[in-house]
Design an enzyme around this catalytic site. Structure first.
Site, PDB file in Angstrom:
ATOM      1  N   ASP A 163      15.521  33.611  54.933  1.00 23.57           N
ATOM      2  CA  ASP A 163      15.249  33.621  53.496  1.00 23.57           C
ATOM      3  C   ASP A 163      14.934  35.007  52.972  1.00 23.57           C
ATOM      4  O   ASP A 163      14.566  35.918  53.713  1.00 23.57           O
ATOM      5  CB  ASP A 163      14.038  32.741  53.191  1.00 23.57           C
ATOM      6  CG  ASP A 163      12.720  33.377  53.680  1.00 23.57           C
ATOM      7  OD1 ASP A 163      12.620  33.667  54.897  1.00 23.57           O
ATOM      8  OD2 ASP A 163      11.829  33.615  52.849  1.00 23.57           O
ATOM      9  N   ASP A 212      12.645  41.131  64.691  1.00 25.42           N
ATOM     10  CA  ASP A 212      12.653  42.394  63.947  1.00 25.42           C
ATOM     11  C   ASP A 212      11.675  43.337  64.651  1.00 25.42           C
ATOM     12  O   ASP A 212      12.003  43.886  65.700  1.00 25.42           O
ATOM     13  CB  ASP A 212      12.271  42.059  62.494  1.00 25.42           C
ATOM     14  CG  ASP A 212      12.451  43.207  61.530  1.00 25.42           C
ATOM     15  OD1 ASP A 212      13.424  43.949  61.657  1.00 25.42           O
ATOM     16  OD2 ASP A 212      11.605  43.353  60.629  1.00 25.42           O
ATOM     17  N   GLU A 233      13.729  31.266  67.446  1.00 30.65           N
ATOM     18  CA  GLU A 233      13.392  32.129  66.315  1.00 30.65           C
ATOM     19  C   GLU A 233      14.681  32.493  65.571  1.00 30.65           C
ATOM     20  O   GLU A 233      15.757  32.550  66.167  1.00 30.65           O
ATOM     21  CB  GLU A 233      12.670  33.377  66.867  1.00 30.65           C
ATOM     22  CG  GLU A 233      12.317  34.452  65.887  1.00 30.65           C
ATOM     23  CD  GLU A 233      11.295  34.056  64.827  1.00 30.65           C
ATOM     24  OE1 GLU A 233      11.551  33.082  64.095  1.00 30.65           O
ATOM     25  OE2 GLU A 233      10.282  34.766  64.693  1.00 30.65           O
ATOM     26  N   LYS A 259      10.078  28.526  58.954  1.00 27.75           N
ATOM     27  CA  LYS A 259      11.140  27.592  58.623  1.00 27.75           C
ATOM     28  C   LYS A 259      12.495  28.148  59.019  1.00 27.75           C
ATOM     29  O   LYS A 259      13.499  27.444  59.030  1.00 27.75           O
ATOM     30  CB  LYS A 259      11.141  27.336  57.101  1.00 27.75           C
ATOM     31  CG  LYS A 259       9.834  26.835  56.563  1.00 27.75           C
ATOM     32  CD  LYS A 259       9.820  26.905  55.017  1.00 27.75           C
ATOM     33  CE  LYS A 259       8.431  26.761  54.505  1.00 27.75           C
ATOM     34  NZ  LYS A 259       8.338  27.200  53.084  1.00 27.75           N
ATOM     35  N   ARG A 310      18.191  30.173  52.184  1.00 34.61           N
ATOM     36  CA  ARG A 310      18.217  29.559  53.523  1.00 34.61           C
ATOM     37  C   ARG A 310      19.452  28.674  53.709  1.00 34.61           C
ATOM     38  O   ARG A 310      19.958  28.535  54.813  1.00 34.61           O
ATOM     39  CB  ARG A 310      16.964  28.700  53.756  1.00 34.61           C
ATOM     40  CG  ARG A 310      15.663  29.488  53.813  1.00 34.61           C
ATOM     41  CD  ARG A 310      14.563  28.585  54.383  1.00 34.61           C
ATOM     42  NE  ARG A 310      13.227  29.087  54.100  1.00 34.61           N
ATOM     43  CZ  ARG A 310      12.565  29.973  54.851  1.00 34.61           C
ATOM     44  NH1 ARG A 310      13.141  30.498  55.906  1.00 34.61           N
ATOM     45  NH2 ARG A 310      11.337  30.337  54.526  1.00 34.61           N
TER      46      ARG A 310
HETATM   47  P1  IMP Z   1       8.857  40.504  63.134  1.00 33.96           P
HETATM   48  O1  IMP Z   1       7.479  39.980  63.357  1.00 33.96           O
HETATM   49  O2  IMP Z   1       8.853  41.845  62.487  1.00 33.96           O
HETATM   50  O3  IMP Z   1       9.726  40.466  64.382  1.00 33.96           O
HETATM   51  O4  IMP Z   1       9.510  39.584  62.024  1.00 33.96           O
HETATM   52  C1  IMP Z   1      10.099  38.387  62.346  1.00 33.96           C
HETATM   53  C2  IMP Z   1      10.176  37.499  61.128  1.00 33.96           C
HETATM   54  O5  IMP Z   1      10.417  38.263  59.954  1.00 33.96           O
HETATM   55  C3  IMP Z   1      11.339  36.544  61.265  1.00 33.96           C
HETATM   56  O6  IMP Z   1      10.929  35.314  61.787  1.00 33.96           O
HETATM   57  C4  IMP Z   1      11.832  36.412  59.847  1.00 33.96           C
HETATM   58  O7  IMP Z   1      11.182  35.324  59.223  1.00 33.96           O
HETATM   59  C5  IMP Z   1      11.420  37.688  59.153  1.00 33.96           C
HETATM   60  N1  IMP Z   1      12.547  38.647  59.027  1.00 33.96           N
HETATM   61  C6  IMP Z   1      12.737  39.812  59.676  1.00 33.96           C
HETATM   62  N2  IMP Z   1      13.866  40.409  59.302  1.00 33.96           N
HETATM   63  C7  IMP Z   1      14.440  39.606  58.400  1.00 33.96           C
HETATM   64  C8  IMP Z   1      15.661  39.656  57.628  1.00 33.96           C
HETATM   65  O8  IMP Z   1      16.486  40.583  57.706  1.00 33.96           O
HETATM   66  N3  IMP Z   1      15.880  38.608  56.805  1.00 33.96           N
HETATM   67  C9  IMP Z   1      15.037  37.542  56.670  1.00 33.96           C
HETATM   68  N4  IMP Z   1      13.889  37.454  57.361  1.00 33.96           N
HETATM   69  C10 IMP Z   1      13.588  38.463  58.213  1.00 33.96           C
HETATM   70 MG    MG Z   2      11.037  34.375  57.131  1.00 37.09          MG
END
Ligand code: IMP
Ligand code: MG
Length: 181
Positions: free
Chosen positions: A161, A105, A101, A45, A167
């Site tokens: 979130d 992260d 996106e 979301k 959000r």
């Molecule tokens: P990744 O798979 O580690 O790249 O994580 C990506 C997902 O993690 C994003 O789509 C976010 O939903 C969530 N995410 C990563 N870091 C944060 C943050 O600092 N705040 C909120 N959501 C995060």
């Molecule tokens: Mg998230």
């Protein structure tokens, strides 16, 4: 927003900065996709505010669709286990897909999603992320469009979130540590 702002440590990206990011990226995407068949796919979301504002700066006859994945649960770190909760409705063949996106992260979520979509014969698949935490990357994934980089802090607002909350904050802020620790 007096209730929400109490939980915010610092505003990292203001409303005005978000608007400038959307304008810059929207104009760039308009140029890059001029002769293409653009399908903008928001990853639910977290991307909804970014997607709605960004696409109003894209001056092309695009289509919108959504994909929902789950990976985080209630914590602040990616589990690495990605599950498709809602798939894209439109068949991708013949489209130039732009994935939207909220934040990149570790990169695991987008890596999983792009690998899965590569089997569906789209013309192209590119990635546009509002925020990037480059220090945290564990997979080799480079987004094609980036709004801005943020430090390695947990951020919320403008779609992002913590435990499904914050959000609707109209800017991006870092969350006070006592909220999630
Ligand atoms: P990744 O798979 O580690 O790249 O994580 C990506 C997902 O993690 C994003 O789509 C976010 O939903 C969530 N995410 C990563 N870091 C944060 C943050 O600092 N705040 C909120 N959501 C995060
Ligand atoms: Mg998230």
């Amino acid at each position: 927003m007096a209730q929400l702002i109490n939980d915010i440590n610092e505003i990292l990206v203001s409303k005005e900065e978000l608007d400038a990011i959307n304008k810059r990226l929207g104009e760039q995407i308009t140029k890059d996709y001029k002769d293409k068949n653009l399908l903008v796919v928001g990853i639910l979301k977290g991307s909804i505010y970014f997607m709605t504002d960004l696409t109003r700066y894209i001056d092309l006859p695009l289509k919108l669709d959504f994909l929902a994945v789950s990976s985080y649960g209630g914590g602040t770190r990616s589990s690495g286990i990605v599950k498709i909760v809602k798939d894209i409705d439109i068949e991708l063949e013949g489209y130039d897909v732009l994935l939207i996106e909220d934040i990149l992260d570790s990169g695991r979520t987008l890596q999983y999603v792009t690998e899965m979509l590569k089997t569906r014969r789209a013309n192209s698949i590119k990635v546009c992320t509002l925020l990037d935490k480059p220090e945290r990357r564990v997979v080799d994934l480079k987004p094609d469009y980036i709004g801005c980089s943020v430090p390695d802090e947990f951020v919320v607002g403008y779609g992002l979130d913590y435990d499904q909350k914050y959000r609707n904050l109209p800017y991006i802020g870092s969350l006070k540590r006592e909220i999630y620790e």
